[in-house]
Design an enzyme around this catalytic site. Structure first.
Site, PDB file in Angstrom:
ATOM      1  N   LYS A   1     -33.742 -21.448 -21.928  1.00 43.60           N
ATOM      2  CA  LYS A   1     -34.436 -22.088 -20.893  1.00 43.60           C
ATOM      3  C   LYS A   1     -33.375 -23.250 -20.819  1.00 43.60           C
ATOM      4  O   LYS A   1     -33.566 -24.395 -20.569  1.00 43.60           O
ATOM      5  CB  LYS A   1     -35.727 -22.943 -21.589  1.00 43.60           C
ATOM      6  CG  LYS A   1     -36.705 -23.211 -20.220  1.00 43.60           C
ATOM      7  CD  LYS A   1     -37.137 -22.219 -19.295  1.00 43.60           C
ATOM      8  CE  LYS A   1     -37.853 -23.036 -18.140  1.00 43.60           C
ATOM      9  NZ  LYS A   1     -38.356 -21.914 -17.183  1.00 43.60           N
TER      10      LYS A   1
ATOM     11  N   ASP B   1     -40.837 -16.033 -31.158  1.00 41.98           N
ATOM     12  CA  ASP B   1     -42.010 -15.722 -31.757  1.00 41.98           C
ATOM     13  C   ASP B   1     -43.143 -15.100 -30.518  1.00 41.98           C
ATOM     14  O   ASP B   1     -43.655 -14.237 -30.788  1.00 41.98           O
ATOM     15  CB  ASP B   1     -42.600 -16.903 -32.252  1.00 41.98           C
ATOM     16  CG  ASP B   1     -44.106 -16.748 -32.682  1.00 41.98           C
ATOM     17  OD1 ASP B   1     -44.425 -15.962 -33.440  1.00 41.98           O
ATOM     18  OD2 ASP B   1     -45.063 -17.684 -32.360  1.00 41.98           O
TER      19      ASP B   1
ATOM     20  N   ASP C   1     -38.761 -17.432 -19.429  1.00 41.26           N
ATOM     21  CA  ASP C   1     -39.777 -16.667 -18.684  1.00 41.26           C
ATOM     22  C   ASP C   1     -39.450 -15.631 -17.893  1.00 41.26           C
ATOM     23  O   ASP C   1     -40.366 -14.544 -18.065  1.00 41.26           O
ATOM     24  CB  ASP C   1     -40.068 -17.899 -17.635  1.00 41.26           C
ATOM     25  CG  ASP C   1     -39.049 -18.521 -16.889  1.00 41.26           C
ATOM     26  OD1 ASP C   1     -37.857 -18.402 -17.341  1.00 41.26           O
ATOM     27  OD2 ASP C   1     -39.201 -19.255 -15.982  1.00 41.26           O
TER      28      ASP C   1
ATOM     29  N   ASP D   1     -44.383 -10.816 -29.904  1.00 39.26           N
ATOM     30  CA  ASP D   1     -45.957 -10.549 -30.067  1.00 39.26           C
ATOM     31  C   ASP D   1     -45.865  -9.503 -28.643  1.00 39.26           C
ATOM     32  O   ASP D   1     -46.629  -8.383 -28.569  1.00 39.26           O
ATOM     33  CB  ASP D   1     -46.808 -11.797 -29.985  1.00 39.26           C
ATOM     34  CG  ASP D   1     -47.543 -11.945 -31.321  1.00 39.26           C
ATOM     35  OD1 ASP D   1     -46.877 -11.773 -32.310  1.00 39.26           O
ATOM     36  OD2 ASP D   1     -48.651 -12.217 -31.183  1.00 39.26           O
TER      37      ASP D   1
ATOM     38  N   TYR E   1     -40.149 -25.345 -34.273  1.00 38.28           N
ATOM     39  CA  TYR E   1     -40.901 -25.387 -35.320  1.00 38.28           C
ATOM     40  C   TYR E   1     -40.546 -26.258 -36.529  1.00 38.28           C
ATOM     41  O   TYR E   1     -41.465 -26.868 -37.171  1.00 38.28           O
ATOM     42  CB  TYR E   1     -40.770 -23.779 -36.235  1.00 38.28           C
ATOM     43  CG  TYR E   1     -41.768 -22.927 -35.558  1.00 38.28           C
ATOM     44  CD1 TYR E   1     -41.792 -22.347 -34.088  1.00 38.28           C
ATOM     45  CD2 TYR E   1     -42.421 -21.958 -36.627  1.00 38.28           C
ATOM     46  CE1 TYR E   1     -42.396 -21.296 -33.972  1.00 38.28           C
ATOM     47  CE2 TYR E   1     -43.236 -21.049 -36.345  1.00 38.28           C
ATOM     48  CZ  TYR E   1     -43.233 -20.666 -34.880  1.00 38.28           C
ATOM     49  OH  TYR E   1     -43.923 -19.679 -34.238  1.00 38.28           O
TER      50      TYR E   1
END
Ligand code: IPM
Ligand code: MN
Length: 363
Positions: free
Chosen positions: A191, A247, A223, A251, A141
């Site tokens: 990752k 983020d 993942d 969700d 970000y």
């Protein structure tokens, strides 16, 4: 005690749900003999309209002077042009950075009465109770370079996932400390099979793990974490992740609780401790819901549960926080539903009604 709360309602349903949280705080004040004074500030799209800036200086000053910040939501179709110079979301990103709110706590619990509101099978949802700690002031970000440009071969854009050791350490610290207060399991999401910043993240997590022999530490690729969240979400206790990873995962996690309208969050500038006080900003995970804004039908529960987190983490009022959470559970157990969590046949209550019911259950 006297507490100063900065109230930044924002856009869309932000003001509607934030109003209900103020009602809850006032009721808590009456009950425990505290006074809350509120200082309002503009942020987001309405601040762009009125001040030409999604986070006016006066708002940041108000927030800094407060004991805690109650935040609604920002954004809306009116300000959505991708070519616009400023966006409502810039206000949120600027206040996170301006207040150094590096640790975003997003607890996910499945309320038994709402198990049918989720699209997942009840058997998958049983026993789900975890917290995602999302790093909030670094990573993809905020890293530089971050820009768009063109050259003779066409248009380009770049964002950078950059991390210093300091930024990784402080958010991992929050993850370990929270795990210690809970079921003592920490999942560090990265990752590391591809990204350098993730390899640094994992290295620091392993080093810090030595200080917490009582906490079981695992490393899960982002993942795989996304897959596990819907396959076996009850396996998680505390997850800690880079800004963008967190983020996206939160969700996805919202689906477990049945509705985005249920999930609170705390963005902290320090490590939370039992009975301690970290400065923080508290906001529902949901957005401004422009499709239902102004109709008085939004679910205020995510905002009210965020207020419970405010009482707990910034004011050290654990008993009051638990009382608010309990009142929410009882309202749901008594069958009160806003539209987003209603099943066919349920009678539906509006935003202020739900707030009134929760206040009446504070005892
Ligand atoms: C969130 C939101 C924000 C984010 C947006 C509105 C900038 O999606 O709080 O999760 O991406 O952090
Ligand atoms: Mn998000």
């Amino acid at each position: 005690m006297d507490y100063k709360i900065a109230v930044l309602p924002g856009d869309g349903i932000g003001p509607e749900v934030t109003n209900e949280s103020v009602k809850v705080l006032n009721a808590i004040g009456d009950r425990f003999g505290h006074t809350f004074s509120y200082e309002h500030g503009a942020v987001g799209g309405n601040a762009i309209d009125d001040y030409g800036n999604a986070l006016p200086d006066s708002t940041l000053r108000t927030a800094k002077a407060a004991d805690a910040v109650l935040f609604g939501a920002v954004g809306g179709p009116k300000w959505d042009d991708p070519r616009a110079k400023t966006r409502p979301e810039d206000g949120l990103l600027a206040i996170r950075q301006g207040l150094d709110l590096f640790a975003n706590l997003r607890p996910v619990q499945v309320v038994p009465q709402l198990i049918d509101a989720s699209t997942l099978k009840p058997s998958v949802l049983e026993g789900v109770d975890f917290v995602v700690v999302r790093e909030l002031t670094g990573g993809l970000y905020y890293g530089k370079p971050k820009k768009r440009w063109s050259n003779s071969r066409g248009r380009r854009g770049v964002d950078t996932m950059y991390y210093s050791e300091e930024f990784i350490s402080r958010v991992l610290r929050v993850g370990f400390e929270l795990a210690r207060m809970r079921r003592k399991k920490l999942t560090s999401v990265d990752k590391a099979n591809v990204l350098e910043s993730s390899r640094l993240w994992r290295e620091i997590a392993m080093e810090m793990g030595q200080e917490y022999p009582d906490v079981e530490l695992e490393h899960v690729l982002v993942d795989t974490a996304a897959m596990q969240l819907v396959r076996q979400p009850s396996r998680f206790d505390v997850m800690v992740a880079e800004n963008t990873f967190g983020d996206i995962l939160t969700d996805e996690a919202a689906v477990l609780s049945g509705s985005m309208g249920m999930l609170p969050s705390a963005s902290l500038a320090g490590v939370p401790e039992a009975g301690g006080r970290a400065f923080g900003l508290y906001e529902p995970i949901h957005g401004t819901a422009p499709d239902i804004a102004g109709q008085g039908i939004a679910n205020p529960i995510a905002s009210i549960l965020s207020t419970a987190m405010l009482l707990r983490y910034s004011l050290g009022l654990d008993e009051a926080a638990a009382l608010v959470e309990d009142a929410v559970s009882r309202a749901l157990a008594d069958g009160y539903r806003s539209g987003d969590i209603a099943s066919p046949g349920d009678s539906i209550v509006g935003t202020t009604q739900m707030g009134d019911i929760i206040v009446s259950l504070l005892g």
